[in-house]
Write an enzyme that holds these catalytic residues in place. Structure first.
Site, PDB file in Angstrom:
ATOM      1  N   GLY A   1      16.499 -15.895  73.239  1.00 28.57           N
ATOM      2  CA  GLY A   1      15.779 -16.246  71.990  1.00 28.57           C
ATOM      3  C   GLY A   1      16.293 -17.446  71.136  1.00 28.57           C
ATOM      4  O   GLY A   1      17.659 -17.526  70.992  1.00 28.57           O
TER       5      GLY A   1
ATOM      6  N   VAL B   1      17.905 -18.484  64.475  1.00 26.78           N
ATOM      7  CA  VAL B   1      19.220 -18.073  64.438  1.00 26.78           C
ATOM      8  C   VAL B   1      19.906 -18.159  65.800  1.00 26.78           C
ATOM      9  O   VAL B   1      21.036 -18.724  66.141  1.00 26.78           O
ATOM     10  CB  VAL B   1      19.184 -16.572  64.301  1.00 26.78           C
ATOM     11  CG1 VAL B   1      20.620 -15.773  64.534  1.00 26.78           C
ATOM     12  CG2 VAL B   1      18.647 -16.250  62.674  1.00 26.78           C
TER      13      VAL B   1
ATOM     14  N   LYS C   1      11.093  -3.168  55.169  1.00 26.24           N
ATOM     15  CA  LYS C   1      10.846  -4.251  55.956  1.00 26.24           C
ATOM     16  C   LYS C   1       9.215  -4.603  55.948  1.00 26.24           C
ATOM     17  O   LYS C   1       8.359  -3.520  55.729  1.00 26.24           O
ATOM     18  CB  LYS C   1      11.115  -3.892  57.392  1.00 26.24           C
ATOM     19  CG  LYS C   1      11.464  -4.875  58.319  1.00 26.24           C
ATOM     20  CD  LYS C   1      12.522  -5.893  57.853  1.00 26.24           C
ATOM     21  CE  LYS C   1      12.720  -6.794  59.085  1.00 26.24           C
ATOM     22  NZ  LYS C   1      14.108  -7.496  58.896  1.00 26.24           N
TER      23      LYS C   1
ATOM     24  N   GLY D   1      15.193 -18.920  68.793  1.00 20.79           N
ATOM     25  CA  GLY D   1      14.438 -19.151  67.186  1.00 20.79           C
ATOM     26  C   GLY D   1      15.546 -19.963  66.285  1.00 20.79           C
ATOM     27  O   GLY D   1      16.670 -20.483  66.628  1.00 20.79           O
TER      28      GLY D   1
END
Length: 354
Positions: A188, A192, A90, A190
């Protein structure tokens, strides 16, 4: 562009609570573009490490390091559980995506990825757009999720995997995968989270949405007829399902006692702050879909897609996330374990037999 420079690893890294025998942790900066990044490679037993690049305004370098260590280890387990011949890595870039991020910064990041000679393959994550990955690809071939490497933006496949995972969780906890009439709090919005909202609405779910970015909330209200709540209260609202799709650590000693949903199933990585938090969910009778199991659609898409080819294989493998979660839930119930412990064991069983 000024030459990129790697910084010496602080001695405290090896004693860091999130350090789990990571193979390498690289610190990099490029003053000309403002790039400050950490790339963590956790494990390459199954193949080169693959994991997205996250751009976030971390409060400190220590906070960024914690995220990089946790996320890279999570990618090892995610890729193993998804059946991919890839290890886990990552990258995190310390920047505000709306104020600091530039194409030059992303190109500089790509140059450093290239220096790792393929041991780390990068892709899109929070705060990174498909166009950012195209900029990265100008400097390295070790990138996925671009026009030249496959299907482009992986977020729709992440959302698909979370959607079928929610169906599997509903089937296990409620006796039916039918989401019609169920309420889902999506935290959230975003790439996705917003896509997931569309799938949930099409399935008849009632949406409660939240995000720290007000325009995203306003758009969700307009497009989906959703009800909005403050992001900090998303877990507190009365809902059948809580879908955390923002940053990790949201399930902790403060939030779990206030949860009103019977199922937690969302796209965020590292949702549990500690192992004890998984036990706390189990004690409350809340079914938890392990994050790296349910959100693997994106990595499946960037691992299996090929330019010019149909996405049929990617869709098939992503939809199989539902079956994987069902196995996890059933094994957890049979062995009186938490789902995340079972998911870890299933991933470790594959890592032991590469």
């Amino acid at each position: 562009m000024n030459a990129l420079s790697s910084h010496a690893v602080p001695t405290g890294v090896f004693d860091h609570p999130e350090f789990r025998n990571h193979e390498s942790v690289c610190f990099v900066s490029d003053p000309a573009t403002g790039l400050k990044a950490i790339i963590a490679i956790h494990d390459t037993t199954l193949g080169p490490s693959l994991g997205g690049c996250r751009v976030w305004p971390y409060a400190s370098g220590a906070e960024a390091l914690t995220d990089a260590l946790r996320l890279s280890r999570g990618m090892t387990y995610k890729n193993a559980l998804a059946g991919l011949d890839l290890g886990g890595g990552k990258a995190v870039i310390l920047a505000d995506r709306r104020k600091d991020k530039t194409s030059d910064m992303m190109r500089a990041f790509g140059s450093y990825v290239e220096r790792l000679s393929g041991s780390y393959i990068t892709a899109e994550d929070v705060g990174v757009s498909p166009s950012d990955m195209e900029a990265v690809a100008e400097r390295t071939a070790h990138v996925r999720g671009t026009r030249d490497t496959g299907l482009g933006d992986p977020s729709p496949y992440t959302a698909l995997g979370v959607f079928v995972g929610i169906q599997a969780a509903a089937r296990h906890a409620l006796g039916s995968a039918d989401l019609d009439g169920l309420s889902v709090s999506v935290q959230g919005l975003g790439h996705v989270g917003f896509d997931l909202c569309g799938r949930l609405q099409a399935a008849g779910a009632k949406l409660i949405v939240s995000d720290i970015h007000a325009p995203s909330v306003e758009k969700a209200i307009e497009v989906f007829g959703a009800t909005a709540v403050p992001a900090a209260q998303a877990h507190q609202v009365q809902a059948d399902i809580f879908a955390p799709c923002a940053l990790g650590g949201g399930l902790n000693s403060e939030t779990i006692p206030a949860l009103k949903a019977g199922i937690v199933a969302g796209a965020a990585n590292n949702q549990l702050m500690t192992a004890e938090d998984g036990l706390a969910l189990k004690a409350r009778g809340i079914l938890y879909a392990p994050d790296y199991a349910i959100n693997a659609g994106g990595v499946i898409s960037i691992a299996l897609s090929r330019p010019g080819e149909s996405d049929a294989l990617v869709v098939e493998q992503t939809q199989a996330i539902g079956a994987t979660l069902t196995r996890i839930f059933e094994r957890a119930a049979a062995e009186n374990l938490t789902p995340e412990v079972v998911a870890d064991r299933m991933a470790e069983e594959r890592l032991a037999k590469p």
